[in-house]
Design a protein around this motif. Structure first.
Motif, PDB file in Angstrom:
ATOM      1  N   CYS A  76      -2.289   1.426   1.215  1.00 18.63           N
ATOM      2  CA  CYS A  76      -1.539   2.495   1.621  1.00 18.63           C
ATOM      3  C   CYS A  76      -0.031   1.823   2.251  1.00 18.63           C
ATOM      4  CB  CYS A  76      -2.061   3.477   2.563  1.00 18.63           C
ATOM      5  SG  CYS A  76      -3.570   3.955   1.956  1.00 18.63           S
ATOM      6  N   ALA A  77      -0.482   0.852   3.288  1.00 15.92           N
ATOM      7  CA  ALA A  77       0.768   0.223   3.918  1.00 15.92           C
ATOM      8  C   ALA A  77       1.914  -0.250   3.228  1.00 15.92           C
ATOM      9  CB  ALA A  77       0.179  -0.622   4.868  1.00 15.92           C
ATOM     10  N   THR A  78       1.445  -0.728   1.682  1.00 16.22           N
ATOM     11  CA  THR A  78       2.360  -1.363   0.932  1.00 16.22           C
ATOM     12  C   THR A  78       3.539  -0.720   0.697  1.00 16.22           C
ATOM     13  OG1 THR A  78       0.646  -2.169  -0.432  1.00 16.22           O
ATOM     14  CG2 THR A  78       2.649  -2.424  -1.267  1.00 16.22           C
ATOM     15  N   CYS A  79       3.589   0.725   0.645  1.00 15.35           N
ATOM     16  CA  CYS A  79       4.256   1.769   0.489  1.00 15.35           C
ATOM     17  C   CYS A  79       4.816   2.472   1.595  1.00 15.35           C
ATOM     18  CB  CYS A  79       4.361   2.703  -0.731  1.00 15.35           C
ATOM     19  SG  CYS A  79       4.081   1.830  -2.392  1.00 15.35           S
ATOM     20  N   HIS A  80       4.219   2.356   2.645  1.00 10.69           N
ATOM     21  CA  HIS A  80       4.221   3.177   4.180  1.00 10.69           C
ATOM     22  C   HIS A  80       4.140   2.062   5.145  1.00 10.69           C
ATOM     23  CE1 HIS A  80       4.223   6.999   1.919  1.00 10.69           C
ATOM     24  NE2 HIS A  80       3.404   6.499   1.357  1.00 10.69           N
ATOM     25  N   LEU A  90      12.681   1.475  -0.495  1.00  7.95           N
ATOM     26  CA  LEU A  90      12.964   1.567  -1.964  1.00  7.95           C
ATOM     27  C   LEU A  90      13.428   3.053  -2.337  1.00  7.95           C
ATOM     28  CD1 LEU A  90      10.103  -0.790  -3.497  1.00  7.95           C
ATOM     29  CD2 LEU A  90      12.513  -1.536  -3.031  1.00  7.95           C
ATOM     30  N   ASP A  91      14.264   2.839  -3.615  1.00  8.45           N
ATOM     31  CA  ASP A  91      14.440   4.137  -4.043  1.00  8.45           C
ATOM     32  C   ASP A  91      13.234   4.653  -4.677  1.00  8.45           C
ATOM     33  OD1 ASP A  91      14.525   2.339  -5.965  1.00  8.45           O
ATOM     34  OD2 ASP A  91      16.483   3.202  -6.903  1.00  8.45           O
ATOM     35  N   LEU A  92      12.547   4.029  -5.621  1.00 10.17           N
ATOM     36  CA  LEU A  92      11.267   4.517  -6.210  1.00 10.17           C
ATOM     37  C   LEU A  92      10.261   3.064  -6.021  1.00 10.17           C
ATOM     38  CD1 LEU A  92      12.600   5.660  -9.665  1.00 10.17           C
ATOM     39  CD2 LEU A  92      12.323   6.943  -7.703  1.00 10.17           C
ATOM     40  N   SER A  93       9.141   3.612  -5.761  1.00  9.78           N
ATOM     41  CA  SER A  93       8.198   2.561  -5.130  1.00  9.78           C
ATOM     42  C   SER A  93       7.357   1.660  -6.310  1.00  9.78           C
ATOM     43  CB  SER A  93       6.957   3.069  -4.278  1.00  9.78           C
ATOM     44  OG  SER A  93       7.648   3.631  -2.989  1.00  9.78           O
ATOM     45  N   LEU A  94       7.205   0.587  -6.112  1.00 12.08           N
ATOM     46  CA  LEU A  94       6.642  -0.601  -6.754  1.00 12.08           C
ATOM     47  C   LEU A  94       5.082  -0.691  -6.272  1.00 12.08           C
ATOM     48  CD1 LEU A  94       9.085  -3.216  -7.500  1.00 12.08           C
ATOM     49  CD2 LEU A  94       8.964  -0.934  -8.658  1.00 12.08           C
ATOM     50  N   GLY A  95       4.185  -0.157  -7.101  1.00 11.96           N
ATOM     51  CA  GLY A  95       2.756  -0.100  -6.543  1.00 11.96           C
ATOM     52  C   GLY A  95       1.938  -1.405  -7.354  1.00 11.96           C
ATOM     53  N   ALA A  96       1.138  -0.862  -8.357  1.00 18.12           N
ATOM     54  CA  ALA A  96       0.096  -2.012  -9.004  1.00 18.12           C
ATOM     55  C   ALA A  96       1.065  -2.986  -9.588  1.00 18.12           C
ATOM     56  CB  ALA A  96      -0.623  -1.380  -9.933  1.00 18.12           C
ATOM     57  N   ASN A  97       0.443  -4.305  -9.780  1.00 22.09           N
ATOM     58  CA  ASN A  97       1.316  -5.538 -10.580  1.00 22.09           C
ATOM     59  C   ASN A  97       2.620  -5.813  -9.855  1.00 22.09           C
ATOM     60  OD1 ASN A  97       0.805  -7.478 -12.370  1.00 22.09           O
ATOM     61  ND2 ASN A  97       2.404  -6.514 -13.772  1.00 22.09           N
ATOM     62  N   ALA A  98       2.471  -5.676  -8.562  1.00 20.54           N
ATOM     63  CA  ALA A  98       3.927  -6.131  -7.830  1.00 20.54           C
ATOM     64  C   ALA A  98       3.585  -7.048  -6.548  1.00 20.54           C
ATOM     65  CB  ALA A  98       4.682  -4.848  -7.509  1.00 20.54           C
ATOM     66  N   ILE A 158      -6.532  10.940  -1.632  1.00 18.79           N
ATOM     67  CA  ILE A 158      -7.090  10.613  -2.948  1.00 18.79           C
ATOM     68  C   ILE A 158      -6.234  10.402  -4.109  1.00 18.79           C
ATOM     69  CG2 ILE A 158      -8.629  11.097  -4.853  1.00 18.79           C
ATOM     70  CD1 ILE A 158     -10.048  10.515  -2.056  1.00 18.79           C
ATOM     71  N   SER A 159      -5.159  11.144  -4.060  1.00 13.26           N
ATOM     72  CA  SER A 159      -4.367  10.969  -5.192  1.00 13.26           C
ATOM     73  C   SER A 159      -3.739   9.611  -5.493  1.00 13.26           C
ATOM     74  CB  SER A 159      -3.255  12.008  -5.183  1.00 13.26           C
ATOM     75  OG  SER A 159      -2.272  11.852  -6.307  1.00 13.26           O
ATOM     76  N   PRO A 160      -3.118   8.807  -4.665  1.00 10.33           N
ATOM     77  CA  PRO A 160      -2.692   7.430  -4.860  1.00 10.33           C
ATOM     78  C   PRO A 160      -3.700   6.543  -5.228  1.00 10.33           C
ATOM     79  CG  PRO A 160      -1.650   8.353  -2.731  1.00 10.33           C
ATOM     80  CD  PRO A 160      -2.687   9.312  -3.264  1.00 10.33           C
ATOM     81  N   LEU A 161      -4.803   6.648  -4.897  1.00 10.56           N
ATOM     82  CA  LEU A 161      -5.863   5.723  -5.422  1.00 10.56           C
ATOM     83  C   LEU A 161      -6.300   5.787  -6.856  1.00 10.56           C
ATOM     84  CD1 LEU A 161      -8.539   6.421  -2.303  1.00 10.56           C
ATOM     85  CD2 LEU A 161      -6.579   4.817  -2.439  1.00 10.56           C
ATOM     86  N   THR A 162      -5.966   7.006  -7.375  1.00 13.58           N
ATOM     87  CA  THR A 162      -6.343   7.283  -8.629  1.00 13.58           C
ATOM     88  C   THR A 162      -5.102   7.042  -9.612  1.00 13.58           C
ATOM     89  OG1 THR A 162      -6.109   9.551  -8.682  1.00 13.58           O
ATOM     90  CG2 THR A 162      -8.210   8.922  -8.045  1.00 13.58           C
ATOM     91  N   THR A 163      -4.083   6.992  -8.979  1.00 15.66           N
ATOM     92  CA  THR A 163      -2.869   6.867  -9.945  1.00 15.66           C
ATOM     93  C   THR A 163      -2.471   5.603 -10.352  1.00 15.66           C
ATOM     94  OG1 THR A 163      -1.814   8.862  -8.860  1.00 15.66           O
ATOM     95  CG2 THR A 163      -0.467   7.432 -10.013  1.00 15.66           C
ATOM     96  N   PHE A 164      -2.221   5.596 -11.748  1.00 14.20           N
ATOM     97  CA  PHE A 164      -2.040   4.112 -12.544  1.00 14.20           C
ATOM     98  C   PHE A 164      -1.084   3.418 -11.864  1.00 14.20           C
ATOM     99  CE2 PHE A 164       0.025   1.963 -15.913  1.00 14.20           C
ATOM    100  CZ  PHE A 164      -0.904   0.953 -16.029  1.00 14.20           C
ATOM    101  N   GLU A 165       0.264   4.121 -11.775  1.00 14.54           N
ATOM    102  CA  GLU A 165       1.212   3.099 -11.209  1.00 14.54           C
ATOM    103  C   GLU A 165       1.262   2.941  -9.441  1.00 14.54           C
ATOM    104  OE1 GLU A 165       3.077   7.542 -12.197  1.00 14.54           O
ATOM    105  OE2 GLU A 165       1.166   5.987 -12.578  1.00 14.54           O
ATOM    106  N   GLU A 166       0.373   3.645  -8.960  1.00 12.85           N
ATOM    107  CA  GLU A 166       0.544   3.520  -7.593  1.00 12.85           C
ATOM    108  C   GLU A 166      -0.475   2.572  -7.228  1.00 12.85           C
ATOM    109  OE1 GLU A 166       0.942   6.844  -4.980  1.00 12.85           O
ATOM    110  OE2 GLU A 166       1.588   8.326  -6.462  1.00 12.85           O
ATOM    111  N   MET A 167      -1.919   2.873  -7.147  1.00 16.42           N
ATOM    112  CA  MET A 167      -2.737   2.158  -6.765  1.00 16.42           C
ATOM    113  C   MET A 167      -4.010   1.626  -7.678  1.00 16.42           C
ATOM    114  SD  MET A 167      -3.388   3.329  -2.618  1.00 16.42           S
ATOM    115  CE  MET A 167      -4.421   2.097  -2.146  1.00 16.42           C
ATOM    116  N   ARG A 168      -4.148   2.168  -8.852  1.00 12.69           N
ATOM    117  CA  ARG A 168      -5.274   1.890  -9.526  1.00 12.69           C
ATOM    118  C   ARG A 168      -4.959   0.980 -10.338  1.00 12.69           C
ATOM    119  NH1 ARG A 168      -6.266   3.960 -14.556  1.00 12.69           N
ATOM    120  NH2 ARG A 168      -4.903   5.946 -14.345  1.00 12.69           N
ATOM    121  N   GLY A 385      -2.147  -4.852   3.966  1.00 10.48           N
ATOM    122  CA  GLY A 385      -0.881  -4.530   3.354  1.00 10.48           C
ATOM    123  C   GLY A 385      -0.955  -4.773   2.021  1.00 10.48           C
ATOM    124  N   GLY A 386      -1.649  -5.620   1.405  1.00 12.50           N
ATOM    125  CA  GLY A 386      -1.435  -6.053  -0.133  1.00 12.50           C
ATOM    126  C   GLY A 386      -0.739  -7.292  -0.237  1.00 12.50           C
TER     127      GLY A 386
END
Length: 389
Positions: A76-80, A90-98, A158-168, A385-386
């Protein structure tokens, strides 16, 4: 910002009023604390999730632990992140694979994970989402996300945990996300102990207790002692002459019709015709496909650039230009017809000096004395923080 002769008093409500506002089915709780990282607050906490040291401490650990992501690389702390006032800059966050932090974050190659389609909003004062001009709010129905599609912090988690481009990412399918995360946490003795301390049983590791704990921690992230607040409480030296002039402009230009109440937000959806972010492959149509987005809080706005739901404006000067260019009115997004724009939107045409005054007032809404604690370890043993280092 919209033109309206709203009394300035509707936005100038002291924090003392804010913290006393309660509803019949929500209790007031004072959070005890034994560590410098969990700050005590007074909060209209839901009866179903009273904040305690144990729940907040567990929530803090989960917030920083990338064990909750598919590739064990995003938290969660990666983007917050506290260094960016609980955004990522960032303008648009980079989640998984970054990898990397803030402006230096980039995708690993090869990559097929898209950027998130919206800007990461600050978590500071998220406890007060939905607060009206009188200081009343209902945590169980608090609007979350830029399109208000989810209500309450507990449901939002729960939503960020299950979202492909965010954390999943590619770690697992959406259908098995929660079961996988519960299994991971259950294998870690320290988490079993933390969940038992918070919920009375080491078997209480579920989607509900994960979200409850993280929500409890996020409710401790309060920043409500800005120069503006001190000025309103009687310290007439807290604001400069320029900021006082900007405060008057804020009222006179009608900003409080949308940026109202103690949080400087009406928490309603408005169609503004913000230009699309060119990083996206398709236009973001917002709530229910109607290009409506929720009014953000202006508290700590000086720390949370870039701006708007898609981070398309890097500075407050650019935001001022947007409201100047909006015309009588003129849509600034080709997907939004003029007749669809919010009826209250009007042009704000200010000279350079007046813009500087208004922006100076917005900076007076900054309280930088918030929880900036960054743990050196998390129970999983992964990087707090990942992959941000």
């Amino acid at each position: 910002m919209c033109k309206n002769l709203v009394a300035l008093l509707t936005i100038f409500i002291f924090f003392a009023v804010v913290i006393q506002a309660c509803t019949k089915d929500d209790s007031t709780a004072i959070v005890p604390t034994t560590t410098s990282s969990i700050q005590p607050i007074v909060d209209n906490t839901p009866v179903s999730n009273p904040i305690t040291n144990d729940t907040a401490a567990l929530g803090q650990a989960l917030f920083w632990d990338p064990i909750l992501s598919g590739g064990k690389d995003v938290a969660c702390a990666t983007c917050h992140h506290p260094n960016n006032a609980y955004t990522d800059g960032l303008d648009l966050s980079l989640g998984a694979n970054a990898i990397g932090y803030g402006q230096n974050r980039r995708f690993l190659l090869p990559n097929d994970v898209p950027v998130t389609k919206r800007n990461s909003p600050t978590l500071l004062n998220v406890v007060f989402n939905g607060m009206d001009a009188s200081g009343k709010y209902m945590p169980r129905t608090a609007p979350m996300f830029w399109d208000s599609r989810i209500q309450s912090l507990e449901n939002q988690v729960i939503s960020p945990l299950t979202t492909f481009e965010e954390m999943r990412g590619h770690g697992y399918s959406e259908a098995v996300t929660i079961d996988t995360l519960v299994a991971r946490l259950t294998k870690i003795a320290e988490y079993r102990h933390l969940f038992e301390a918070a919920f009375g049983s080491s078997q209480a590791i579920t989607a509900a207790t994960i979200s409850t704990a993280i929500a409890a921690f996020e409710r401790t992230l309060v920043a409500m002692n800005s120069p503006f607040d001190r000025y309103q409480k009687g310290d007439k030296t807290a604001l400069t002459d320029q900021q006082i002039q900007g405060m008057r402009l804020f009222k006179d230009e009608g900003c409080p019709i949308c940026h109202s109440g103690p949080m400087f937000s009406d928490y309603k959806l408005h169609v503004m015709s913000v230009p699309d972010n060119t990083q996206l492959t398709s236009s973001d149509a917002g709530a229910m496909g109607g290009y409506a987005f929720r009014t953000p809080t202006l508290r700590n706005v000086g720390l949370t650039a870039p701006y708007m739901h898609n981070g398309v404006f890097k500075t407050l000067k650019q935001v001022m230009k947007f409201y100047d260019d909006i015309g009588e009115p003129i849509s600034q997004n080709p997907h939004v017809p003029v007749q669809q724009l919010d009826a209250n939107i009007q042009r704000i045409a200010l000279g350079t000096a007046e813009q500087d005054q208004l922006i100076s007032f917005l900076h007076a809404l900054t309280d930088s004395n918030f929880d900036k604690y960054i743990p050196t370890r998390v129970p999983s043993g992964l990087n707090p923080g990942g992959s941000i280092r």
